[in-house]
Motif scaffolding. Sequence first.
Motif, PDB file in Angstrom:
ATOM      1  N   GLY A  26       2.491  -3.379   4.520  1.00  0.00           N
ATOM      2  CA  GLY A  26       1.038  -3.436   4.616  1.00  0.00           C
ATOM      3  C   GLY A  26       0.402  -3.754   3.268  1.00  0.00           C
ATOM      4  N   ILE A  27      -0.537  -4.693   3.255  1.00  0.00           N
ATOM      5  CA  ILE A  27      -1.294  -5.056   2.049  1.00  0.00           C
ATOM      6  C   ILE A  27      -2.764  -5.035   2.442  1.00  0.00           C
ATOM      7  CG2 ILE A  27      -1.676  -6.787   0.258  1.00  0.00           C
ATOM      8  CD1 ILE A  27       1.140  -7.895   1.005  1.00  0.00           C
TER       9      ILE A  27
ATOM     10  N   GLU B  71       1.737   5.551   7.684  1.00  0.00           N
ATOM     11  CA  GLU B  71       2.913   6.287   8.138  1.00  0.00           C
ATOM     12  C   GLU B  71       3.628   5.549   9.261  1.00  0.00           C
ATOM     13  OE1 GLU B  71       4.402   8.946   7.045  1.00  0.00           O
ATOM     14  OE2 GLU B  71       2.977   9.370   5.428  1.00  0.00           O
ATOM     15  N   LEU B  72       2.834   5.022  10.208  1.00  0.00           N
ATOM     16  CA  LEU B  72       3.440   4.300  11.321  1.00  0.00           C
ATOM     17  C   LEU B  72       4.068   2.982  10.864  1.00  0.00           C
ATOM     18  CD1 LEU B  72       0.717   4.890  14.067  1.00  0.00           C
ATOM     19  CD2 LEU B  72       3.007   5.882  13.983  1.00  0.00           C
ATOM     20  N   LEU B  73       3.400   2.299   9.925  1.00  0.00           N
ATOM     21  CA  LEU B  73       3.967   1.046   9.420  1.00  0.00           C
ATOM     22  C   LEU B  73       5.281   1.301   8.691  1.00  0.00           C
ATOM     23  CD1 LEU B  73       0.763  -0.788   8.054  1.00  0.00           C
ATOM     24  CD2 LEU B  73       1.966  -1.208  10.211  1.00  0.00           C
ATOM     25  N   VAL B  74       5.329   2.377   7.885  1.00  0.00           N
ATOM     26  CA  VAL B  74       6.567   2.735   7.188  1.00  0.00           C
ATOM     27  C   VAL B  74       7.668   3.038   8.200  1.00  0.00           C
ATOM     28  CG1 VAL B  74       7.664   4.477   5.733  1.00  0.00           C
ATOM     29  CG2 VAL B  74       5.422   3.552   5.097  1.00  0.00           C
TER      30      VAL B  74
ATOM     31  N   CYS C  24       0.794  -1.227   0.000  1.00  0.00           N
ATOM     32  CA  CYS C  24       0.000   0.000   0.000  1.00  0.00           C
ATOM     33  C   CYS C  24       0.828   1.280   0.000  1.00  0.00           C
ATOM     34  CB  CYS C  24      -0.964   0.007   1.186  1.00  0.00           C
ATOM     35  SG  CYS C  24      -0.171  -0.043   2.809  1.00  0.00           S
ATOM     36  N   ASP C  25       2.123   1.201   0.227  1.00  0.00           N
ATOM     37  CA  ASP C  25       2.956   2.420   0.235  1.00  0.00           C
ATOM     38  C   ASP C  25       4.304   2.076  -0.401  1.00  0.00           C
ATOM     39  OD1 ASP C  25       4.803   4.581   1.146  1.00  0.00           O
ATOM     40  OD2 ASP C  25       3.052   5.236   2.297  1.00  0.00           O
ATOM     41  N   ASP C  26       4.740   2.884  -1.352  1.00  0.00           N
ATOM     42  CA  ASP C  26       5.988   2.618  -2.064  1.00  0.00           C
ATOM     43  C   ASP C  26       7.214   2.707  -1.158  1.00  0.00           C
ATOM     44  OD1 ASP C  26       4.629   2.198  -4.414  1.00  0.00           O
ATOM     45  OD2 ASP C  26       4.860   4.257  -5.133  1.00  0.00           O
ATOM     46  N   ARG C  27       7.084   3.316   0.001  1.00  0.00           N
ATOM     47  CA  ARG C  27       8.228   3.432   0.913  1.00  0.00           C
ATOM     48  C   ARG C  27       8.447   2.148   1.716  1.00  0.00           C
ATOM     49  NH1 ARG C  27       6.360   8.570   4.180  1.00  0.00           N
ATOM     50  NH2 ARG C  27       4.378   7.450   3.856  1.00  0.00           N
TER      51      ARG C  27
END
Length: 590
Positions: A330-331, A321-324, A231-234
């Motif tokens: 995250g999926i 943001e917290l997962l990054v 879900c996030d490219d980072r």
Amino acid sequence: MGDTTDSEAEIQFPHANIVAARAIRGVLESSLGPLSHETLIQSRAGKTEREPGEPETRVDTVSSDGATILEELPVEHPMGPIIRRLVAPERPGTTDVEGELVPDGIATTVVLLGALLDEGERLLEMGVHPTTIEDGYTAALDCVEQTIESLSRPLESFEDPTAAAEMVARSAMTGNDVGNAREAWASGAVEAARQIGMPDEETLAIRQIRSGSIDDSRLVFGTVLDRNDICDDRMPSRVEDANVLVISGFKRGKANDGKTGGLQDPDFQQDGERLVIESPDEIDAFDDVFANRREEVVAGLVDAGVDVVVTRTGINDAYQELLVEHGIVGIRGVNRLKLAQLASATGATPVVDPTDVTSADLGHAGLVEQQTIDKRQGRRKRRRMVVFDECSDPASVTFLLRGVHGQLGAQAATEIRKAVAAVATAMGETTGPAGVLPGGGATELELASALRDAALEADGREQLAFQAFADATDRFLSTLARNAGMDTLTTLTSLREATTNATNGTTPGLVFPAGEIDDVLEAGLLDPTAIRLRCYQHAVDVASLVLRVDDALDATFSEEPTQPGDAIYDEHAENHQAYLDERDDTIWHE
């Protein structure tokens, strides 16, 4: 016209049903054997499904798979649904999975059924009673079962059991070799069957990818999320030795507690609840509550050792943001079936409440990797998928098919499922007997010979039924030869001669595509014992039913009372009137 005698009626009534069954047999005959032909089935959408003025929609199906043909074949005669239900039960459940349940041996069963009915009709014309034919067929089936048991061999009895299992898989896909990949897929089918046993929609997933070559298709010891991405490219696109958390389901009636199958803030608008704010300070206070909750949830994931979290619903921006920040992948938005496959593959226990996660809930994958695959139509960005691979002792595996899509992909999925099911059946993963039989018509030759020997010891007219059963078995062999373009009479004669003169250790039969009479075991033609036995049992069951049924009556009641002389039986008329009276009484009270 004169009166119809009882003997004439006995022939007349089964005859109409035999004709209907024969018509279905005629459609499926060409799909029998390794040199089968494709069948085009055209059907039109029902008129009730169309808007006024809308043209009829034609749906075309092209297949050489007997189960697919029988399922799609539009049959109006009452015997059609009976044959379809007894021979190829409808798929259970509501999931729409290509090849979810793949009954094998359908064409074989229907061809045997047609041959038994042809022979049965001939006996009827000779004056043999249908009950006598049925009893004879049942007794002959006992002989068939005993002969099959004597011919069956366990896979472990072969010098190389793995090679024998691959023969079974290849035979199951014979005639439908998509992309000449049968050899490679057979190996994967054996691995899958040994890992999961008899496949179903959860334990065996098949993903179709347009890009790449069909030679790149492989078995993944895990699962593939082909419609989802990170879900996030980072976030990391590759994680080794990953601990996987699956958040699934909904907490009904408590939507405001945040337990919604994902990582999201509570939604106070659900269930008719409202959040009343009386001052700007209260907004900041509620924001702080949500922020603290998010931090507690993610901190709990970190403490549990989560590397990858997969959710049924969404993961909002704040959680991302917290997962990054903590390096967690995250999926989101994964459907229920794929979540179940993922949980079975990784060994994860799906949870609903993200605030109550322990290390015991986590599954494991040796490798989690996001890959770029098909280009999206009309978009520059390419589609992605996430592969969970190298799972330890997975209860669910995935065939990743590349270079196929549409009808070709659907056919490939069906053939792979059929191959895995055939190997699992031969291994004894079903209620039927384990083991394998020689293919190429070799088993049918032995059965016909055993039936003719048993006919000499049968009583009275049952001898005729034994002989008829043996002749029906020969008709099956004739169909195999005819589909290969061989002369049926010459082929049958040569097969019998080869069987008579066979030396120890050789099993003569038809070997395709060469169209030669050779040792079928050396050619690698093996069929699961349970499937072949089931073909004969179902064929006899349906043949007995068709011969036993005198006529077909419409059991539905009309809205008008039965008039004198309209009802064939008085009991039917009485039941009809009771139905109308009960309906009228219900309407009156309402």
